[in-house]
Design a protein around this motif. Structure first.
Motif, PDB file in Angstrom:
ATOM      1  N   THR A  87       0.852  -1.182   0.000  1.00  0.00           N
ATOM      2  CA  THR A  87       0.000   0.000   0.000  1.00  0.00           C
ATOM      3  C   THR A  87       0.894   1.241   0.000  1.00  0.00           C
ATOM      4  O   THR A  87       2.073   1.165   0.341  1.00  0.00           O
ATOM      5  CB  THR A  87      -0.926   0.026   1.224  1.00  0.00           C
ATOM      6  N   ALA A  88       0.316   2.368  -0.359  1.00  0.00           N
ATOM      7  CA  ALA A  88       1.096   3.602  -0.452  1.00  0.00           C
ATOM      8  C   ALA A  88       1.532   4.117   0.913  1.00  0.00           C
ATOM      9  O   ALA A  88       2.523   4.844   1.016  1.00  0.00           O
ATOM     10  CB  ALA A  88       0.298   4.673  -1.194  1.00  0.00           C
ATOM     11  N   ASP A  89       0.809   3.758   1.955  1.00  0.00           N
ATOM     12  CA  ASP A  89       1.106   4.309   3.284  1.00  0.00           C
ATOM     13  C   ASP A  89       1.701   3.279   4.241  1.00  0.00           C
ATOM     14  O   ASP A  89       1.665   3.454   5.456  1.00  0.00           O
ATOM     15  CB  ASP A  89      -0.162   4.914   3.898  1.00  0.00           C
ATOM     16  N   ASP A  90       2.257   2.187   3.726  1.00  0.00           N
ATOM     17  CA  ASP A  90       2.842   1.164   4.583  1.00  0.00           C
ATOM     18  C   ASP A  90       4.059   0.571   3.865  1.00  0.00           C
ATOM     19  O   ASP A  90       4.041   0.371   2.652  1.00  0.00           O
ATOM     20  CB  ASP A  90       1.808   0.067   4.866  1.00  0.00           C
ATOM     21  N   ASP A  91       5.119   0.287   4.625  1.00  0.00           N
ATOM     22  CA  ASP A  91       6.345  -0.246   4.033  1.00  0.00           C
ATOM     23  C   ASP A  91       6.256  -1.734   3.711  1.00  0.00           C
ATOM     24  O   ASP A  91       7.008  -2.237   2.862  1.00  0.00           O
ATOM     25  CB  ASP A  91       7.525  -0.030   4.987  1.00  0.00           C
ATOM     26  N   LYS A  92       5.352  -2.449   4.331  1.00  0.00           N
ATOM     27  CA  LYS A  92       5.303  -3.902   4.195  1.00  0.00           C
ATOM     28  C   LYS A  92       5.030  -4.331   2.758  1.00  0.00           C
ATOM     29  O   LYS A  92       4.226  -3.717   2.048  1.00  0.00           O
ATOM     30  CB  LYS A  92       4.222  -4.487   5.101  1.00  0.00           C
ATOM     31  N   VAL A  93       5.708  -5.391   2.350  1.00  0.00           N
ATOM     32  CA  VAL A  93       5.461  -5.995   1.043  1.00  0.00           C
ATOM     33  C   VAL A  93       4.679  -7.283   1.271  1.00  0.00           C
ATOM     34  O   VAL A  93       5.061  -8.119   2.099  1.00  0.00           O
ATOM     35  CB  VAL A  93       6.779  -6.297   0.305  1.00  0.00           C
ATOM     36  N   TYR A  94       3.593  -7.418   0.525  1.00  0.00           N
ATOM     37  CA  TYR A  94       2.717  -8.571   0.684  1.00  0.00           C
ATOM     38  C   TYR A  94       2.722  -9.437  -0.577  1.00  0.00           C
ATOM     39  O   TYR A  94       3.171  -9.025  -1.645  1.00  0.00           O
ATOM     40  CB  TYR A  94       1.269  -8.120   0.944  1.00  0.00           C
ATOM     41  N   GLU A  95       2.150 -10.611  -0.418  1.00  0.00           N
ATOM     42  CA  GLU A  95       1.905 -11.523  -1.541  1.00  0.00           C
ATOM     43  C   GLU A  95       0.402 -11.515  -1.805  1.00  0.00           C
ATOM     44  O   GLU A  95      -0.399 -11.659  -0.882  1.00  0.00           O
ATOM     45  CB  GLU A  95       2.380 -12.926  -1.168  1.00  0.00           C
ATOM     46  N   MET A  96       0.006 -11.345  -3.091  1.00  0.00           N
ATOM     47  CA  MET A  96      -1.416 -11.323  -3.438  1.00  0.00           C
ATOM     48  C   MET A  96      -1.682 -12.271  -4.596  1.00  0.00           C
ATOM     49  O   MET A  96      -0.888 -12.378  -5.531  1.00  0.00           O
ATOM     50  CB  MET A  96      -1.876  -9.908  -3.811  1.00  0.00           C
ATOM     51  N   ASP A  97      -2.802 -12.956  -4.514  1.00  0.00           N
ATOM     52  CA  ASP A  97      -3.214 -13.876  -5.566  1.00  0.00           C
ATOM     53  C   ASP A  97      -3.562 -13.088  -6.828  1.00  0.00           C
ATOM     54  O   ASP A  97      -4.280 -12.085  -6.773  1.00  0.00           O
ATOM     55  CB  ASP A  97      -4.429 -14.674  -5.091  1.00  0.00           C
ATOM     56  N   ASP A  98      -3.078 -13.550  -7.977  1.00  0.00           N
ATOM     57  CA  ASP A  98      -3.315 -12.841  -9.237  1.00  0.00           C
ATOM     58  C   ASP A  98      -4.781 -12.800  -9.639  1.00  0.00           C
ATOM     59  O   ASP A  98      -5.211 -11.899 -10.354  1.00  0.00           O
ATOM     60  CB  ASP A  98      -2.507 -13.488 -10.369  1.00  0.00           C
ATOM     61  N   THR A  99      -5.560 -13.784  -9.200  1.00  0.00           N
ATOM     62  CA  THR A  99      -6.981 -13.774  -9.545  1.00  0.00           C
ATOM     63  C   THR A  99      -7.694 -12.591  -8.894  1.00  0.00           C
ATOM     64  O   THR A  99      -8.635 -12.041  -9.462  1.00  0.00           O
ATOM     65  CB  THR A  99      -7.665 -15.078  -9.120  1.00  0.00           C
ATOM     66  N   LEU A 100      -7.250 -12.196  -7.705  1.00  0.00           N
ATOM     67  CA  LEU A 100      -7.804 -11.007  -7.050  1.00  0.00           C
ATOM     68  C   LEU A 100      -7.277  -9.741  -7.711  1.00  0.00           C
ATOM     69  O   LEU A 100      -8.021  -8.789  -7.948  1.00  0.00           O
ATOM     70  CB  LEU A 100      -7.450 -11.005  -5.560  1.00  0.00           C
ATOM     71  N   LEU A 101      -5.990  -9.749  -8.013  1.00  0.00           N
ATOM     72  CA  LEU A 101      -5.360  -8.565  -8.597  1.00  0.00           C
ATOM     73  C   LEU A 101      -5.944  -8.242  -9.972  1.00  0.00           C
ATOM     74  O   LEU A 101      -6.086  -7.073 -10.338  1.00  0.00           O
ATOM     75  CB  LEU A 101      -3.854  -8.798  -8.700  1.00  0.00           C
ATOM     76  N   SER A 102      -6.309  -9.273 -10.721  1.00  0.00           N
ATOM     77  CA  SER A 102      -6.851  -9.043 -12.061  1.00  0.00           C
ATOM     78  C   SER A 102      -8.172  -8.274 -12.019  1.00  0.00           C
ATOM     79  O   SER A 102      -8.548  -7.639 -12.996  1.00  0.00           O
ATOM     80  CB  SER A 102      -7.063 -10.384 -12.773  1.00  0.00           C
ATOM     81  N   GLY A 103      -8.865  -8.323 -10.892  1.00  0.00           N
ATOM     82  CA  GLY A 103     -10.131  -7.603 -10.768  1.00  0.00           C
ATOM     83  C   GLY A 103      -9.972  -6.101 -10.693  1.00  0.00           C
ATOM     84  O   GLY A 103     -10.948  -5.362 -10.876  1.00  0.00           O
ATOM     85  N   VAL A 104      -8.744  -5.620 -10.432  1.00  0.00           N
ATOM     86  CA  VAL A 104      -8.520  -4.170 -10.333  1.00  0.00           C
ATOM     87  C   VAL A 104      -7.499  -3.662 -11.348  1.00  0.00           C
ATOM     88  O   VAL A 104      -7.325  -2.453 -11.498  1.00  0.00           O
ATOM     89  CB  VAL A 104      -8.068  -3.775  -8.913  1.00  0.00           C
TER      90      VAL A 104
END
Length: 321
Positions: free
Chosen positions: A144-161
């Motif tokens: 996120t723009a306001d947090d330093d943490k790097v996360y892992e996200m499923d591409d099926t969710l990411l494709s929705g945005v």
């Protein structure tokens, strides 16, 4: 028998307790769900910004839907923008990859591959940054723009945005009030046809139609209307004012039961026909072959031989003299 009675009672109690515990799901493991990235409701989203710089797409919620602000005021499908807002609000992460990354470039997040920002009703923003794919297929590094943490996200969710301006375009070329259409005037490259609804009070598929002087069945007349209704573009439109409309190769006049009429014109552009309403802002492109197919269908209906009357049933008694 009496000496076994306490044991039997205890066994009954244990079985009863087990059955009760099972019915209350005492033994079921709690289902684990991935944490939501943003805490918000989709209805709170008032503006969506996709990408950045010259390629950015901006959508704003209006009283009756959505409008596109950038890259241009293209007509928008309401449900596609709603779907993006819902997908953004429901984003979940599979886990944290790095609590305090030293170099975001390692994850493709120093210059994100994709950005999606939502402006909420209270003026605050939530922004997703997507980077490189993980070594594990089907997942991507995000933050996120306001947090330093790097996360892992499923591409099926990411494709929705991860959308572009074309994903929100209302691709319908002709805006027809289907059952209220009473007459259609169709002209293509010098040939003209007139299709008239015989009973305007009926629905399109219930009424007979007339093509010129020829009577058509309900399914034949409404079939032409179907072809016009489902004309759709597969590319961004051009501003109507950019084209010369003095000698249009295609015209369509749609009259309604209340006497109102809508006029369309179309200009050939290589293998495309760019169609615009007389008072519209945009010219939508369809294949010239699509318009030709409708013209061919009209001509075929006009010249088709009438179906022969059904012959009397074999063995039927002749009529009395």
């Amino acid at each position: 028998m009496r000496k076994f009675l306490p044991t039997l009672i205890l066994l009954v109690v244990l079985i009863g307790g087990y059955m009760y515990a099972k019915s209350e799901n005492f033994f079921r493991e709690e289902e684990k769900t991935d944490p939501v990235l943003f805490t918000l409701q989709s209805a709170e989203v008032q503006e969506l910004r996709l990408g950045s710089g010259e390629t950015q797409t901006v959508l704003k919620r209006t009283a009756d839907g959505w409008e596109m602000v950038k890259p241009a005021a293209y007509p928008v499908q309401k449900y596609s923008a709603d779907s993006l807002a819902e997908a953004f609000a429901a984003l979940q992460v599979k886990g944290t990859v790095d609590e305090a990354p030293g170099d975001l470039a390692e994850y493709g997040l120093a210059e994100p591959v994709h950005e999606v920002e939502a402006v909420l009703a209270d003026g605050t923003t939530r922004k997703l940054l997507a980077g490189n794919p993980l070594p594990v297929a089907g997942t991507t590094y995000v933050k996120t723009a306001d947090d330093d943490k790097v996360y892992e996200m499923d591409d099926t969710l990411l494709s929705g945005v991860m959308k572009t301006d074309e994903d929100f375009l209302d691709k319908t070329v002709l805006q027809l009030d289907y059952d209220k259409v009473s007459e259609i005037g169709f002209t293509w490259q010098g040939q003209s046809w007139s299709l008239v609804k015989s009973d305007p009070a009926k629905k399109a598929y219930e009424s007979a139609w007339k093509l010129g002087d020829k009577e058509l069945k309900p399914e034949e007349g409404s079939g032409v209307l179907d072809q016009l209704t489902f004309l759709a573009t597969d590319r961004l439109p051009r501003a109507r004012e950019e084209l010369d409309w003095t000698a249009a190769e295609f015209t369509l006049v749609v009259k309604h039961n209340d006497g109102t009429a809508v006029n369309y014109a179309g200009r050939l552009d290589n293998q495309l026909v760019r169609i615009a309403k007389d008072d519209g802002a945009w010219a939508f492109a369809v294949g010239a072959t699509d318009i030709q197919a409708i013209a061919d269908g009209l001509q075929e209906l006009l010249t088709a031989e009438p179906e022969p009357e059904p012959s009397p049933e074999a063995g039927a008694s002749p009529a009395a003299p």
